[in-house]
Design a protein around this motif. Structure first.
Motif, PDB file in Angstrom:
ATOM      1  N   ILE A  88       0.736  -1.350   0.027  1.00 30.35           N
ATOM      2  CA  ILE A  88       0.019  -0.147  -0.082  1.00 30.35           C
ATOM      3  C   ILE A  88       1.180   1.263  -0.107  1.00 30.35           C
ATOM      4  O   ILE A  88       0.492   2.476  -0.681  1.00 30.35           O
ATOM      5  N   LEU A  89       1.803   1.186   0.857  1.00 31.69           N
ATOM      6  CA  LEU A  89       2.770   2.462   0.936  1.00 31.69           C
ATOM      7  C   LEU A  89       3.472   2.609  -0.485  1.00 31.69           C
ATOM      8  O   LEU A  89       3.499   3.650  -0.962  1.00 31.69           O
ATOM      9  N   ASP A  90       3.895   1.648  -1.319  1.00 28.14           N
ATOM     10  CA  ASP A  90       4.291   1.686  -2.298  1.00 28.14           C
ATOM     11  C   ASP A  90       3.370   2.476  -3.442  1.00 28.14           C
ATOM     12  O   ASP A  90       3.725   3.076  -4.351  1.00 28.14           O
ATOM     13  N   HIS A  91       2.172   1.852  -3.471  1.00 29.57           N
ATOM     14  CA  HIS A  91       1.186   2.462  -4.409  1.00 29.57           C
ATOM     15  C   HIS A  91       0.829   3.816  -3.783  1.00 29.57           C
ATOM     16  O   HIS A  91       0.326   4.269  -4.906  1.00 29.57           O
ATOM     17  N   LEU A  92       0.961   4.174  -2.806  1.00 34.81           N
ATOM     18  CA  LEU A  92       0.538   5.647  -2.485  1.00 34.81           C
ATOM     19  C   LEU A  92       1.743   6.623  -2.444  1.00 34.81           C
ATOM     20  O   LEU A  92       1.444   7.756  -2.359  1.00 34.81           O
TER      21      LEU A  92
END
Ligand code: FE2
Length: 260
Positions: free
Chosen positions: A152-156
C-alpha cells in the motif's frame, strides 16, 4: 512434497487467471508475488518465535495459500474489495477444497490449513480459538499485514503509478484524513476498511496494525524495513499525526527491547 512444489501449484493456479490484458494481469501477478512474500515473512516469524515442527509446517502452507481466493475474486469481480464482491478468505477455503490443495497432507491437516486461510482476514481471532489453529492464524495474519503494509505504501508513494483497485479507489488528497479513523488508531484499535475515505486513512489503518501485531518478531520486521517512517513521510505533518508518530516509535522500541 517439497515446498517448491507447493509454490509451483499456486503459481500455476494463479497464472490460469491471466487473460493477456496488462492491467488485469498486473493485479493477478501482484497477488501471486504477495503470497510468496507472505510465505517468506511467515518463515521469519516462525523462526524468530521458535515455532517448529508440524505446526510450523502447517503455518507455512497456510501462509502460501492464504490469498488463493484473490485470483477467482479478481477474475470474477475485477476488485479486491470484499464488500463489493465476496469474502476472499471464505472463497479461499472453497478454492482450496476444490483444488485439493495443498497436496500431500492428511485430510485433518488440510482442514486446519483451510481454517487458517478462512481466519486470515477476519477482524479478530477469537480468544477461545483452539491450538494449533490460533497460532497458525496469528502468524499468517502478521506475515500478511507486514507485506500489505509495503504494497500500500508503495502504491501511495507520490512517484508511483496509481492503481485504484489496490488502494480500494480512495480519495487521493495528501492533506486530508478522517478523524474517526485517526481516533481508532490512536486508541490502538483495528480500523475498519469500511470507514476509509481518503488514501491517508488507509495509511492510518496500516499504522494501527502495528499495535495489534501478535509477535515481537513482526514488529521487528516492520521496524527493520522502515515502514513506519515511510508511512509518516506520506501523511501530513500536523500535531495529531506527530503525536501518533511518537506513540508508534515508543511502541516499537518497547516491543523490540523485549525481544529475546
Ligand atoms: Fe488476504
Amino acid at each position: 512434497m517439497p515446498l517448491s512444489d507447493h509454490k509451483r501449484s499456486l503459481t500455476v493456479f494463479a497464472n490460469n487467471h491471466l487473460n493477456g490484458d496488462p492491467d488485469h494481469d498486473y493485479h493477478i501477478t501482484l497477488k501471486l508475488e504477495h503470497s510468496l512474500r507472505v510465505l517468506k515473512n511467515a518463515r521469519i516469524i516462525l523462526e524468530g518465535e521458535s515455532i517448529v515442527g508440524r505446526i510450523a509446517q502447517l503455518t507455512t502452507q497456510a501462509s502460501l495459500f492464504h490469498d488463493i481466493g484473490r485470483f477467482p475474486q479478481y477474475a470474477r469481480y475485477g476488485t479486491f474489495k470484499d464488500a463489493d464482491s465476496i469474502n476472499h478468505g471464505r472463497l479461499g477455503v472453497l478454492t482450496l477444497r476444490n483444488q485439493e490443495f495443498p497436496r500431500g497432507f492428511s485430510a485433518k491437516d488440510q482442514r486446519l490449513i483451510r481454517a487458517a486461510v478462512g481466519l486470515h482476514n477476519v477482524k479478530e481471532i477469537r480468544k477461545d480459538t483452539p491450538e494449533p489453529l490460533a497460532t497458525m492464524a496469528h502468524v499468517v495474519r502478521d506475515a500478511d499485514r507486514i507485506d500489505i503494509f509495503s504494497i500500500i505504501l508503495d502504491h501511495l508513494d507520490p512517484t508511483a503509478e496509481s492503481k485504484p483497485v489496490v488502494i480500494h479507489s480512495l480519495i487521493h488528497d495528501p492533506q486530508h484524513y478522517s478523524e474517526e479513523v485517526y481516533q481508532t488508531v490512536l486508541a490502538e484499535k483495528t480500523g475498519d476498511y469500511g470507514h476509509l475515505r481518503y488514501s491517508n486513512d488507509f495509511i492510518l489503518l496500516l499504522i494501527g496494525w502495528l499495535f495489534v501485531l501478535k509477535y515481537s518478531t513482526s514488529v521487528r520486521l516492520i521496524a527493520e524495513r522502515g515502514l513506519i517512517e515511510q508511512a509518516f513521510s506520506i501523511l501530513p505533518k500536523d500535531d495529531k499525526i506527530l503525536t501518533l508518530k511518537d506513540k508508534s516509535h515508543a511502541f516499537m522500541r518497547y516491543k523490540i527491547e523485549r525481544t529475546p
